[in-house]
Enzyme design. Structure first.
Site: not given
Ligand code: NAD
Ligand code: FAD
Length: 478
Positions: A187-189, A210, A277-278, A451
């Site tokens: 997961g590249a989230g 991802e 992955v979320g 500035h």
């Molecule tokens: P995310 O939704 O940001 O990213 C999950 C990623 O995993 C997505 O890009 C998705 O396409 C990918 N993915 C899903 N299933 C997959 C699979 N089977 N194989 C490969 N890739 C897959 O979720 P996260 O990173 O787990 O974070 C969860 C939540 O926590 C986020 O929605 C965010 O709102 C919150 N969070 C926020 C922050 C911040 O505000 N800085 C930091 C961390 C977490």
């Protein structure tokens, strides 16, 4: 039946604890139910954010960023050698920050007269809340209003079942206490990029798988493109269109990760694997059959714009309801609901909620992306200003990234601000204030920015919307 409250909040995360404090401040007799307990049996306050989310991840990001800067201090003429990282000390520092903050919430509850009820809360009919304590005993409390703030939990995927010390969710990922040689992330989230950055800075080979073909698909395309370029330079190996198909533990100490991409089946071997992955709403065991509260088709608690469920006087906020899973969104919903319960008018502007990814440089945005606006048929004008042209950014050796402002072509109103930059998390607040006050690009053009500051890039980007940035060749044809 035990005590009766004006408000019972279930869940003490940033949604719930903030709602409870605000309700108590407004003179309402308030209790907060929390099921999480520490080793002494006391309720752990602060939820995901303080304990296993925002705060601990930022502590690790800050420590590793300082380490990186110390290693590269020669650019300032500061000569260092043999800079080393004591990972256990870094993790202990993170833990002490968490302890400090969660203890602080207990203090705030006490000061405001919020009653803490340790146990698992369950909403029953007629706004009664059953609380089952860790020892199994149950008590039932009545309330005029109930706020459900039970947050979210990580999504698990069958090909990568969590395995102690090897395949980790976000909580396990925060407790890695020695630098792995190879780290895999699914997961590249947000979590994948933040945790990947922590370990890449310490020299770990990081591979991120991802599933989507697009990187940061929901982010403005310019930001995603710039971020992909910078992360590549930082040696984060992000493989797009790569779906994990299985995992295998080798000799109890390594993980073979199988995945499929456009070229076919592949595998990598890593020392630790983080699954990010979320997250999904946490509602298990929360609602009795007669509670009257419904979930939506994705499992979130169904609420209206004011966070009220179908049952009058029962509200739900934060990660367990629709909208972005962000701590500040949860907290602001908590404040809105407490105010409504106290009889005040309150609303939350869901169009102006800042988002930040705390990599380095940081990615931050508020409002709509250029592609969203174009898809809606809105004619826009765009101004962009690179930090490479900012004197203060140069002085700080932080010239990567840009500020991008999108304004309505017709009305000049700012519709979105997107940034990549070292302190974008701090700058985005200025954009949020401007948008909350319905500013035009011209309003920002007429605002005096000090500035030399990095925030001058916001001023210049606003000027660039009309082709008038001073420190960049950007004249628009008339
Ligand atoms: P995310 O939704 O940001 O990213 C999950 C990623 O995993 C997505 O890009 C998705 O396409 C990918 N993915 C899903 N299933 C997959 C699979 N089977 N194989 C490969 N890739 C897959 O979720 P996260 O990173 O787990 O974070 C969860 C939540 O926590 C986020 O929605 C965010 O709102 C919150 N969070 C926020 C922050 C911040 O505000 N800085 C930091 C961390 C977490
Ligand atoms: P939570 O914080 O999840 O709190 C819910 C609480 O309810 C928990 O304490 C839980 O134990 C309790 N609970 C659940 N069910 C019951 C029940 N039935 N009875 C009693 N108690 C119950 N967001 C940001 O804005 N910025 C960030 O930098 C950021 N970084 C993050 C990093 C990571 C690694 C993670 C995982 C998340 C991050 N988030 C970030 C997201 C943020 O943590 C959440 O959006 C936020 O915590 C949601 O708040 P909440 O109050 O809705 O729920």
């Amino acid at each position: 039946m035990s005590d009766k409250f004006d408000v019972i909040v279930i869940g003490a995360g940033p949604g719930g604890y903030v709602a409870a404090i605000r309700a108590a401040q407004l003179g309402l007799k308030t209790a907060c139910v929390e099921k999480w307990i520490d080793e002494k049996g006391a309720a752990v306050l602060g939820g995901t954010c303080l304990n296993v989310g925002c705060i601990p991840s930022k502590a690790l990001l800050e420590s590793t960023h300082q380490f990186h800067n110390a290693q590269h201090a020669d650019v300032h003429g500061i000569m260092t050698s043999d800079v080393t990282m004591d990972v256990k000390k870094m993790v202990a520092r993170k833990d002490s920050i968490v302890k400090n903050l969660t203890g602080g919430i207990a203090g705030l509850f006490k000061a405001n007269g919020v009653t803490v009820l340790q146990g698992m809360g369950k909403l029953q009919g007629n706004k009664q809340v059953e609380v089952t304590a860790a020892d199994g005993s149950t008590s039932t409390y009545a309330a005029d209003n109930v706020i459900l703030a039970t947050g979210s939990v990580p999504v698990e995927i069958p090909p990568a079942p969590l395995t102690e010390g090897l395949i980790l969710d976000n909580e396990g990922a925060l407790n890695i206490d020695e630098t792995p040689k190879r780290l895999g992330v699914i997961g590249a989230g947000v979590i994948g990029l933040e945790m990947g950055s922590v370990w890449a800075r310490l020299g770990t080979e990081v591979t991120v798988l991802e599933a989507m073909d697009d990187f940061l698909a929901l982010t403005d395309k310019d930001v995603a493109k710039e971020a992909a370029k910078l992360f590549k330079k930082q040696k984060l190996d992000i493989k797009l269109g790569a779906r994990c198909t299985g995992t295998e533990i080798i000799d109890g100490k390594e993980v073979k990760v199988k995945f499929a991409d456009a070229e076919g089946d592949k595998e990598i071997v890593v020392d630790k694997l983080i699954v990010a992955v979320g997250r999904k709403p946490q509602t298990q065991g929360l609602l009795a059959d007669d509670s009257g509260v419904n979930l939506d088709e994705r499992g979130f608690i169904f609420v209206n714009e004011q966070c009220e469920t179908g049952v009058p006087g029962v509200y739900a906020i934060g990660d367990s309801v629709r909208g972005p899973m962000l701590a500040h969104k949860a907290s602001e919903e908590g404040i809105m609901v407490a105010d409504i319960i106290a009889g005040h008018h309150a609303q939350l502007n869901y169009d102006v909620i800042p988002n930040i990814i705390y990599t380095h440089p940081e990615l931050a945005w508020v409002g709509k992306t250029e592609q969203e606006l174009k898809a809606e048929g809105v004619k826009v004008k765009v101004g962009k200003f690179p930090f490479a042209a900012s004197g203060r950014a140069m002085a700080a050796n932080e010239t990567e990234g840009f500020v991008k402002i999108i304004a309505c072509e017709e009305t000049d109103r700012i519709l979105g601000v997107h940034m990549v930059g070292a302190i974008a998390s701090e700058l985005i607040g200025q954009a949020a204030i401007a948008m909350e006050f319905c500013s035009s690009a011209e309003d920002l053009q007429l605002t005096v920015f000090a500035h030399p500051t990095v925030s001058e890039a916001i001023h210049e980007a606003a000027l660039a919307v009309d082709g008038h940035a001073i420190h960049m060749a950007n004249r628009k044809k008339r």
